[in-house]
Enzyme design. Structure first.
Site, short mmCIF file in Angstrom:
data_model
loop_
_atom_site.label_atom_id
_atom_site.label_comp_id
_atom_site.label_asym_id
_atom_site.label_seq_id
_atom_site.Cartn_x
_atom_site.Cartn_y
_atom_site.Cartn_z
N PHE A 78 -13.07 34.54 -23.47
CA PHE A 78 -12.34 35.75 -23.84
C PHE A 78 -13.01 36.39 -25.05
O PHE A 78 -13.18 35.74 -26.09
CB PHE A 78 -10.89 35.42 -24.17
CG PHE A 78 -10.02 35.19 -22.96
CD1 PHE A 78 -10.57 34.90 -21.73
CD2 PHE A 78 -8.64 35.24 -23.07
CE1 PHE A 78 -9.77 34.68 -20.61
CE2 PHE A 78 -7.82 35.03 -21.96
CZ PHE A 78 -8.39 34.74 -20.73
N GLU A 79 -13.37 37.65 -24.94
CA GLU A 79 -14.05 38.36 -26.01
C GLU A 79 -13.33 39.68 -26.29
O GLU A 79 -12.28 39.98 -25.71
CB GLU A 79 -15.51 38.60 -25.63
CG GLU A 79 -16.29 37.32 -25.37
CD GLU A 79 -17.76 37.55 -25.07
OE1 GLU A 79 -18.27 38.65 -25.36
OE2 GLU A 79 -18.40 36.63 -24.53
N GLY A 80 -13.92 40.46 -27.18
CA GLY A 80 -13.38 41.79 -27.47
C GLY A 80 -11.95 41.74 -27.96
O GLY A 80 -11.62 41.10 -28.95
#
Length: 607
Positions: free
Chosen positions: A392-394
């Protein structure tokens, strides 16, 4: 993880809100006349014995030879992030008595104060960037007060400040005696990686030390503690001692506690040294498409990039092979599945990686959580996969205002993700492989900043992976933080470290293994992970991401962490001989770079 070549993706932390300084007048006066019964009660107030008698938060203080006001040494304390470099000392006093606290200081916004007085706690401050100034304040103790804490500190975002000749003048209290040996030590809870302990409180104790096999592993202010980072199905011996200003008691009688069987964390049949890589299976970029069957045997864990949601908040994850128009050499579904089975037959693990640079996933509702479990299960079952990688990024993870304790998160996107992964683990059992690939912004930055902070204004994503990692640590197979596309991050030495060399990987990995206070709060310490749960994340080539590290520097980092050699200026908090290995973005970029990354891994570990 990126679909494209190098693009800087580190989001700078929003500036901490500037707190309004109290309009307290600075007292610059001489100390009053001392009566015959009064004495200077401060221990080592001139710092001639270093920090003996003093406790400086997060190792922010050090004794220096210049500048100094008198003697040979003075205190230098350096604020960092949310920590304002507080140095304190607990002093025995008499009830219903008057005391004068004084210190000479130099620096921007330096504070002097006393707390726990039993009446009105006091403080005063000054700005004295270039000259020594004396701060003085007085206070009275309450009818039952027998000790006070005197302290100095700076302010957020200011440079280092200096303190010398700190005194507390007044009547001395009754002598403090070393506390008795704690009794009643017992186990209150067991997991596969932790043991919770309690014991009887000791009169006169200000704290306790917990020992495992004779080595101090934890401290506590009350009669209980939890020791973490343990190995499943292993017997450990524990003792506890009591402490106060006079010293430390003898250790208690030892008890033995055995951790429970592993709950799916640990190696799940991984080799002692594992190489993890991401395979661009659903898209093409400048590195070119690589078929599953063409992945070399060097790779022990192959993460399929990526499963992505139908919308940011749907929780409905989909995965499909790269379209022929985009990847002309893509294999058929049948060939892909057969190649996965062949890899698994050779002892490799193949996982679905969820998220990536473009796959924002926010499980903000229970409906999204349930859709996540259903859809990820379908992908795992369709391709016969071994588990899940959370990338999971951003803006996938962030902490709501007021969610300040990583040990008990309240933000729905965090709580629902933890619940979803636990459901998947329960469904697939102990062989389920769980890995995570957060960015440094979401993990190590938590040493300085956590969520929006105590006054708001910080980036709410700061440290947001910490509650997920902590809640799932008993189920976690591997954590491989992305040590790239990152801004400078402060390590446990309170120095900033920048990507691209061995130093960055040493400092960032040591933080994961030693643990650290979250946002500088020593009451909220993120416990270190087991070395076999940690791998170092790096880009495979200069094209794969910012912060590429040459093979020589990678090997220096491994030497330092595993053997405690070639460490440079950063000294690790342990010799992490069981460090699991390396992760890279990506297998495709490594192939593009003539397999330099994986060949170096094989050469270093003699594969």
């Amino acid at each position: 993880m990126e679909r494209t070549g190098p693009t800087v993706r580190f989001s700078g932390l929003l500036a901490v809100c500037s707190a309004t300084l109290l309009a307290a007048a600075t007292l610059v006066v001489s100390a009053p006349t001392v009566s015959a019964a009064d004495a200077d009660l401060v221990r080592n107030g001139g710092f001639e014995a270093g920090l003996d008698g003093w406790n400086c938060a997060n190792r922010s203080g050090v004794a220096v030879t210049a500048p100094k006001r008198s003697g040979d040494y003075a205190l230098k304390a350096t604020p960092a992030g949310n920590d304002h470099a507080k140095c304190s000392q607990t002093i025995t006093v008499k009830p219903n008595s008057t005391y004068t606290l004084s210190a000479w200081v130099q620096g921007s916004h330096v504070y002097l104060g006393a707390s726990g007085t039993g009446t009105t706690d006091v403080s005063t401050w000054t700005q004295s960037p270039a000259a020594w100034k004396q701060l003085t304040t007085t206070f009275a103790t309450g009818p039952s007060t027998t000790s006070v804490s005197v302290y100095t500190h700076g302010w957020y975002g200011t440079p280092a400040h200096y303190v010398d000749d700190l005194t507390l003048i007044g009547p001395g209290g009754e002598p403090v005696v070393i506390p008795a040996v704690p009794a009643g030590l017992k186990t209150t809870a067991l997991t596969s990686s932790s043991v919770a302990l309690s014991w009887n409180a000791v009169s006169g104790a200000s704290g306790y030390h917990v020992y495992r096999g004779g080595t101090k592993v934890a401290t506590a202010t009350g009669p209980s503690a939890t020791v973490t980072g343990l190995t499943p199905s292993t017997a450990y011996s524990f003792q506890v001692s009591a402490t106060n200003a006079a010293g430390e008691s003898a250790k208690s009688a030892a008890i033995t506690a055995t951790t429970t069987e592993g709950g799916g964390g640990g190696d799940t049949k991984l080799p002692a040294r594992a190489l993890v890589g991401y395979l661009h299976s659903s898209f093409a970029n400048g590195s070119g498409y690589t078929r599953m069957a063409d992945v070399p045997d060097s790779w022990d864990v192959i993460n399929l990039a990526f499963g992505e949601p139908t919308s940011v908040t749907s929780g409905d994850i989909r995965f499909a092979l790269c379209p022929v128009a985009e990847c002309p050499n893509v294999e058929s579904e049948a060939e892909f599945k057969a190649a996965i089975k062949a890899k698994q037959a050779a002892g490799k693990k193949v996982l679905i990686s969820i998220g990536g640079q473009n796959g924002q996933v926010q499980l903000a509702s229970t409906a999204a959580r349930d859709a996540f479990v259903t859809s990820v299960s379908k992908i795992i079952d369709t391709y016969g996969l071994d588990g899940l990688d959370i990338d999971f990024e951003g803006h996938s993870l962030s902490l709501n205002t007021g969610d300040t304790d990583f040990r008990s998160p309240t933000s729905p996107v965090i709580v629902n993700l933890i619940s979803a992964v636990k459901s998947l683990k329960a469904k697939y059992g102990s062989d389920f492989v769980l890995t995570m690939a957060p960015e440094t912004f979401f993990v190590q930055l938590g040493y300085q900043f956590y969520g929006s902070g105590p006054w708001g204004g910080q980036d709410p994503r700061a440290g947001a992976y910490l509650p997920v990692i902590h809640a799932l640590r008993d189920d976690l197979t591997l954590l491989h933080v992305q040590d790239y596309n990152s801004g400078p991050i402060m390590g446990l030495d309170n120095q900033y470290h920048s990507m691209g060399g061995a130093d960055f990987h040493i400092a960032m990995t040591d933080m994961l293994l030693a643990g650290f206070p979250v946002a500088g709060d020593t009451g909220k310490v993120f416990p270190g992970l087991r070395p076999d749960q940690v791998a170092i994340g790096l880009p495979a080539s200069t094209q794969a991401g910012n912060g590429h590290t040459t093979p020589a520097e990678v090997n220096k980092a491994l030497d330092c962490l595993i053997k405690k050699t070639s460490c440079g200026s950063y000294q690790t908090h342990g010799t992490w001989s069981d460090l699991r290995g390396l992760m890279t973005w990506s297998i495709n970029w490594d192939r593009f770079n003539s397999w330099e990354f994986s060949r170096n891994f094989d050469g270093y570990f003699g594969n």
